[in-house]
Design a protein around this motif. Structure first.
Motif, PDB file in Angstrom:
ATOM      1  N   GLY A  65       0.829  -1.205   0.000  1.00  0.00           N
ATOM      2  CA  GLY A  65       0.000   0.000   0.000  1.00  0.00           C
ATOM      3  C   GLY A  65       0.862   1.252   0.000  1.00  0.00           C
ATOM      4  O   GLY A  65       0.644   2.195  -0.777  1.00  0.00           O
ATOM      5  N   TYR A  66       1.872   1.237   0.847  1.00  0.00           N
ATOM      6  CA  TYR A  66       2.757   2.396   0.936  1.00  0.00           C
ATOM      7  C   TYR A  66       3.510   2.611  -0.377  1.00  0.00           C
ATOM      8  O   TYR A  66       3.630   3.741  -0.863  1.00  0.00           O
ATOM      9  N   LEU A  67       4.007   1.522  -0.947  1.00  0.00           N
ATOM     10  CA  LEU A  67       4.769   1.645  -2.199  1.00  0.00           C
ATOM     11  C   LEU A  67       3.910   2.255  -3.301  1.00  0.00           C
ATOM     12  O   LEU A  67       4.380   3.094  -4.076  1.00  0.00           O
ATOM     13  N   LEU A  68       2.638   1.844  -3.365  1.00  0.00           N
ATOM     14  CA  LEU A  68       1.765   2.379  -4.408  1.00  0.00           C
ATOM     15  C   LEU A  68       1.566   3.887  -4.222  1.00  0.00           C
ATOM     16  O   LEU A  68       1.610   4.657  -5.187  1.00  0.00           O
ATOM     17  N   LEU A  69       1.384   4.333  -2.976  1.00  0.00           N
ATOM     18  CA  LEU A  69       1.238   5.773  -2.716  1.00  0.00           C
ATOM     19  C   LEU A  69       2.522   6.528  -3.043  1.00  0.00           C
ATOM     20  O   LEU A  69       2.508   7.593  -3.661  1.00  0.00           O
ATOM     21  N   HIS A  70       3.637   5.952  -2.604  1.00  0.00           N
ATOM     22  CA  HIS A  70       4.953   6.547  -2.838  1.00  0.00           C
ATOM     23  C   HIS A  70       5.201   6.686  -4.339  1.00  0.00           C
ATOM     24  O   HIS A  70       5.661   7.726  -4.826  1.00  0.00           O
ATOM     25  N   MET A  71       4.825   5.641  -5.082  1.00  0.00           N
ATOM     26  CA  MET A  71       5.019   5.647  -6.526  1.00  0.00           C
ATOM     27  C   MET A  71       4.180   6.755  -7.176  1.00  0.00           C
ATOM     28  O   MET A  71       4.659   7.497  -8.029  1.00  0.00           O
ATOM     29  N   TYR A  72       2.943   6.866  -6.717  1.00  0.00           N
ATOM     30  CA  TYR A  72       2.057   7.916  -7.227  1.00  0.00           C
ATOM     31  C   TYR A  72       2.694   9.286  -6.995  1.00  0.00           C
ATOM     32  O   TYR A  72       2.746  10.137  -7.886  1.00  0.00           O
ATOM     33  N   GLY A  73       3.211   9.489  -5.798  1.00  0.00           N
ATOM     34  CA  GLY A  73       3.874  10.758  -5.476  1.00  0.00           C
ATOM     35  C   GLY A  73       5.065  11.010  -6.382  1.00  0.00           C
ATOM     36  O   GLY A  73       5.238  12.106  -6.921  1.00  0.00           O
ATOM     37  N   ASN A  74       5.878   9.978  -6.581  1.00  0.00           N
ATOM     38  CA  ASN A  74       7.062  10.140  -7.435  1.00  0.00           C
ATOM     39  C   ASN A  74       6.692  10.585  -8.838  1.00  0.00           C
ATOM     40  O   ASN A  74       7.399  11.375  -9.458  1.00  0.00           O
ATOM     41  N   LEU A  75       5.584  10.014  -9.343  1.00  0.00           N
ATOM     42  CA  LEU A  75       5.202  10.313 -10.728  1.00  0.00           C
ATOM     43  C   LEU A  75       4.810  11.779 -10.898  1.00  0.00           C
ATOM     44  O   LEU A  75       4.805  12.304 -12.010  1.00  0.00           O
ATOM     45  N   MET A  76       4.525  12.477  -9.774  1.00  0.00           N
ATOM     46  CA  MET A  76       4.242  13.925  -9.808  1.00  0.00           C
ATOM     47  C   MET A  76       5.400  14.712 -10.389  1.00  0.00           C
ATOM     48  O   MET A  76       5.240  15.854 -10.801  1.00  0.00           O
ATOM     49  N   VAL A  77       6.580  14.101 -10.362  1.00  0.00           N
ATOM     50  CA  VAL A  77       7.764  14.798 -10.863  1.00  0.00           C
ATOM     51  C   VAL A  77       7.584  15.143 -12.347  1.00  0.00           C
ATOM     52  O   VAL A  77       8.150  16.125 -12.839  1.00  0.00           O
ATOM     53  N   PHE A  78       6.746  14.380 -13.032  1.00  0.00           N
ATOM     54  CA  PHE A  78       6.483  14.683 -14.442  1.00  0.00           C
ATOM     55  C   PHE A  78       5.654  15.965 -14.595  1.00  0.00           C
ATOM     56  O   PHE A  78       5.562  16.522 -15.679  1.00  0.00           O
ATOM     57  N   GLY A  79       5.052  16.442 -13.513  1.00  0.00           N
ATOM     58  CA  GLY A  79       4.274  17.683 -13.558  1.00  0.00           C
ATOM     59  C   GLY A  79       5.148  18.928 -13.461  1.00  0.00           C
ATOM     60  O   GLY A  79       4.636  20.047 -13.527  1.00  0.00           O
ATOM     61  N   GLY A  80       6.450  18.756 -13.254  1.00  0.00           N
ATOM     62  CA  GLY A  80       7.348  19.900 -13.167  1.00  0.00           C
ATOM     63  C   GLY A  80       7.655  20.282 -11.731  1.00  0.00           C
ATOM     64  O   GLY A  80       7.061  19.752 -10.777  1.00  0.00           O
TER      65      GLY A  80
ATOM     66  N   GLU B  37       7.119  22.979  -9.811  1.00  0.00           N
ATOM     67  CA  GLU B  37       6.142  23.565  -8.901  1.00  0.00           C
ATOM     68  C   GLU B  37       5.174  22.503  -8.369  1.00  0.00           C
ATOM     69  O   GLU B  37       4.923  22.410  -7.174  1.00  0.00           O
ATOM     70  N   ALA B  38       4.664  21.697  -9.298  1.00  0.00           N
ATOM     71  CA  ALA B  38       3.698  20.663  -8.908  1.00  0.00           C
ATOM     72  C   ALA B  38       4.311  19.706  -7.897  1.00  0.00           C
ATOM     73  O   ALA B  38       3.696  19.358  -6.882  1.00  0.00           O
ATOM     74  N   PHE B  39       5.548  19.288  -8.142  1.00  0.00           N
ATOM     75  CA  PHE B  39       6.192  18.299  -7.283  1.00  0.00           C
ATOM     76  C   PHE B  39       6.488  18.891  -5.909  1.00  0.00           C
ATOM     77  O   PHE B  39       6.212  18.277  -4.872  1.00  0.00           O
ATOM     78  N   ASP B  40       7.012  20.112  -5.896  1.00  0.00           N
ATOM     79  CA  ASP B  40       7.347  20.734  -4.604  1.00  0.00           C
ATOM     80  C   ASP B  40       6.086  21.025  -3.800  1.00  0.00           C
ATOM     81  O   ASP B  40       6.064  20.875  -2.574  1.00  0.00           O
ATOM     82  N   ASN B  41       5.031  21.447  -4.514  1.00  0.00           N
ATOM     83  CA  ASN B  41       3.751  21.677  -3.828  1.00  0.00           C
ATOM     84  C   ASN B  41       3.229  20.409  -3.193  1.00  0.00           C
ATOM     85  O   ASN B  41       2.742  20.413  -2.064  1.00  0.00           O
ATOM     86  N   TYR B  42       3.345  19.329  -3.968  1.00  0.00           N
ATOM     87  CA  TYR B  42       2.873  18.020  -3.476  1.00  0.00           C
ATOM     88  C   TYR B  42       3.644  17.640  -2.216  1.00  0.00           C
ATOM     89  O   TYR B  42       3.058  17.230  -1.205  1.00  0.00           O
ATOM     90  N   ALA B  43       4.961  17.789  -2.266  1.00  0.00           N
ATOM     91  CA  ALA B  43       5.796  17.434  -1.115  1.00  0.00           C
ATOM     92  C   ALA B  43       5.403  18.278   0.098  1.00  0.00           C
ATOM     93  O   ALA B  43       5.358  17.787   1.235  1.00  0.00           O
ATOM     94  N   HIS B  44       5.084  19.551  -0.155  1.00  0.00           N
ATOM     95  CA  HIS B  44       4.685  20.440   0.932  1.00  0.00           C
ATOM     96  C   HIS B  44       3.327  20.012   1.495  1.00  0.00           C
ATOM     97  O   HIS B  44       3.117  19.973   2.707  1.00  0.00           O
ATOM     98  N   HIS B  45       2.415  19.678   0.580  1.00  0.00           N
ATOM     99  CA  HIS B  45       1.074  19.264   0.991  1.00  0.00           C
ATOM    100  C   HIS B  45       1.086  18.046   1.890  1.00  0.00           C
ATOM    101  O   HIS B  45       0.280  17.921   2.800  1.00  0.00           O
ATOM    102  N   LEU B  46       2.018  17.135   1.604  1.00  0.00           N
ATOM    103  CA  LEU B  46       2.126  15.932   2.439  1.00  0.00           C
ATOM    104  C   LEU B  46       2.328  16.326   3.898  1.00  0.00           C
ATOM    105  O   LEU B  46       1.876  15.653   4.808  1.00  0.00           O
ATOM    106  N   ARG B  47       3.020  17.436   4.088  1.00  0.00           N
ATOM    107  CA  ARG B  47       3.339  17.870   5.458  1.00  0.00           C
ATOM    108  C   ARG B  47       2.211  18.679   6.098  1.00  0.00           C
ATOM    109  O   ARG B  47       2.048  18.663   7.317  1.00  0.00           O
ATOM    110  N   THR B  48       1.453  19.387   5.251  1.00  0.00           N
ATOM    111  CA  THR B  48       0.366  20.204   5.826  1.00  0.00           C
ATOM    112  C   THR B  48      -0.961  19.467   5.795  1.00  0.00           C
ATOM    113  O   THR B  48      -1.968  19.972   6.263  1.00  0.00           O
ATOM    114  N   PHE B  49      -0.957  18.255   5.289  1.00  0.00           N
ATOM    115  CA  PHE B  49      -2.177  17.457   5.169  1.00  0.00           C
ATOM    116  C   PHE B  49      -2.858  17.307   6.528  1.00  0.00           C
ATOM    117  O   PHE B  49      -2.221  17.005   7.529  1.00  0.00           O
ATOM    118  N   GLY B  50      -4.154  17.579   6.553  1.00  0.00           N
ATOM    119  CA  GLY B  50      -4.906  17.375   7.795  1.00  0.00           C
ATOM    120  C   GLY B  50      -4.778  18.513   8.796  1.00  0.00           C
ATOM    121  O   GLY B  50      -5.361  18.446   9.872  1.00  0.00           O
TER     122      GLY B  50
END
Ligand code: SF4
Ligand code: FES
Lengths: 233, 266
Positions: free
Chosen positions: A27-42, A44-57
């Motif tokens: 389960g974790y690997l699938l989520l991690h993989m999804y996150g990694n693929l965000m790198v194709f968004g450039g 801003e998208a990737f850094d935002n995603y990484a930030h969101h993981l921390r501010t989530f909730g």
């Protein structure tokens, strides 16, 4: 029948621990993989995603709260998986102290034969991976400033995977993971008693191979795309 | 491990078509405390129609004739139904065919071949002598729970308890286990899960097996572990070696039964 015996502590119970903790990792690997693929968004998208993981909730969870919950679950799972694996490994050694002079492996797949040492290799890789991207974040690629690497997860990833030997290391590691999963995902289903017919048994094997392939490919796309300068330049 | 050579003298006779000369490397062990070693023997003019055990009988006659102690090996029915025989033949439990050692024929081998013959090697199956092992651990697993309790008295009518066809079929497949131990011998972990799974599936598929179902699996698995068998890693060597073709899914049923017992507080 004997009284006072319990299902807990049996070899089969240890396998339940292997299987359930293994499924947590999937389960974790699938989520991690999804996150990694965000790198194709450039960047801003990737850094935002990484930030969101921390501010989530937030504000229900503190900053980085979700990550810590995930980390605690993962650490507990690693301890359980390792404990069960080492106990069973040890039992297996004690169950045949005189080896055969000649022994053929007729049905064992490569994945099933490499579970134990492969697992040890994956653990070593995970430790390196945490040092690399989470704990130390060393500036390995001289073309990138250490400050930029710490400031932007995107830069950190690009800097690492523009190095061919780093990509090679991750390719080897992911092949080891794929091999481990190709048997492990099937094995977990068998252990949990989900394969009580011929058809479900065959299906469990197919699921194991398919998910293993998906994870290997999904994890290798970003490093390879960066190495071949498809993204990141 | 040392290897010594021992040539059995055979009278030269005119040779029939298809007869084989073989080199046998056989495990010899004087008793449970002896270390054991492979010893090389030669047999000549073996007919392809002989069974593997008949070939060993021929060797033993030679050995006896020259005053060497014959090789101890187990057999009983020689019909593939009792599970008494069982040898590791060149690294394969019961040899290259899907059958018991007694039903294996020499036509499965080639003239001039070297065959390595070893006993089942698993600590819960201690060697008694040469190729004979003690499989009492299997009996104790069955004693722990591989049975149903029934009242004595007149036999009930056969149609009193109906069994759906699929359950009856699966129970029958599982009931084919003859307790030979090849599954343990072939398993890299020396696990007894296929043997145990066969019994648990056999009884678990039938109405008569239900009352003791939870207690059965817990008792049997505990006994299995206490005997020193290894845990299963779902490799599948056991089903491949099994002369009765007991499938892997019986182990899944065992696992499911233990999980259910656990949930119900055992
Ligand atoms: S499961 Fe097969 S190999 Fe194992 S004891 Fe039964 S018949 Fe022999
Ligand atoms: S001697 Fe009975 S099964 Fe081989």
């Amino acid at each position: 029948m004997k009284r006072g015996t319990t299902a807990r502590g049996t070899t089969v119970f240890l396998k339940f621990i292997m299987a359930t903790t293994g499924l947590v990792f999937i389960g974790y690997l699938l989520l991690h993989m999804y996150g990694n693929l965000m790198v194709f968004g450039g960047q801003e998208a990737f850094d935002n995603y990484a930030h969101h993981l921390r501010t989530f909730g937030e504000p229900m969870l503190p900053y980085g709260g979700l990550l810590w919950i995930v980390r605690i679950v993962l650490i507990a799972s690693i301890i359980g998986h390792l404990y069960a694996a080492l106990t069973l490994w040890n039992r297996a050694k004690g169950a045949r102290t005189t080896k055969y002079a000649v022994k053929k492996a007729a049905a064992a797949s490569l994945g099933s034969k490499t579970m134990r040492w492969g697992g040890v290799a994956i653990l070593a890789f995970v430790i390196w991976h945490l040092i690399h991207f989470t704990i130390v974040k060393p500036a390995i690629n001289a073309e990138f400033a250490a400050n930029d690497i710490v400031a932007s997860p995107y830069t950190m990833v690009v800097a690492s995977f523009q190095l061919w030997w780093m990509v090679l290391l991750y390719v080897i590691a992911m092949l080891a993971v794929g091999l481990h999963l190709s048997h492990g995902i099937f094995s977990a289903q068998q252990t949990l008693g989900w394969t009580q017919s011929r058809a479900s048994y065959v299906r469990a094997k197919a699921i194991g191979h398919a998910v293993a392939l998906l994870i290997v490919v999904g994890f290798l796309l970003p490093p390879l795309a960066i190495l071949f300068r498809i993204i990141g330049d | 491990m040392t290897t010594t050579t021992h040539e059995a003298e055979v009278a030269a006779a005119p040779r029939e078509e298809g007869l084989m000369n073989l080199t046998l490397k056989i495990w010899r062990q004087n008793g449970p405390r002896d270390n054991g070693r492979l010893v090389t023997f030669k047999v000549k003019d073996i007919s392809p129609d002989m069974s593997f055990l008949e070939m060993l009988d021929v060797l033993n006659e030679q050995l006896q004739a020259e005053g060497t102690e014959p090789i101890a090996f187990d057999s009983d029915c020689r019909e593939g139904i009792c599970g008494m025989c069982g040898l590791m033949i060149s690294g394969e439990a019961h040899g290259p065919e899907k059958t018991t050692t007694c039903q294996l024929h020499m036509r499965s081998f080639k003239d001039g071949e070297t065959i390595t013959i070893e006993p089942w090697k698993a600590d819960p199956f201690p060697v008694i002598k040469d190729l004979v092992v003690d499989r009492g651990s299997f009996d104790r697993i069955i004693q722990a729970g591989g049975f149903i309790s029934a009242n004595t008295g007149a036999a009930p009518k056969a149609e009193a308890i109906l069994v759906p066809k699929e359950n009856a079929d699966r129970a029958f497949v599982a009931a084919e286990c003859i307790g030979c131990g090849a599954c343990v011998a072939a398993c890299p972990n020396a696990s007894g899960m296929l043997f145990m799974g066969a019994k648990i599936t056999h009884l678990g598929e039938l109405p008569q097996g239900q009352p003791e179902r939870d207690a059965r699996v817990v008792s049997m698995v505990n006994q299995h572990d206490a005997e020193g068998f290894g845990g299963c890693t779902n490799i599948g060597e056991c089903s491949h070696a099994c002369p009765k073709g007991i499938p892997q899914d019986v182990i899944s049923t065992l696992n499911k039964d233990l999980r259910t017992a656990l949930k119900r507080g055992r």
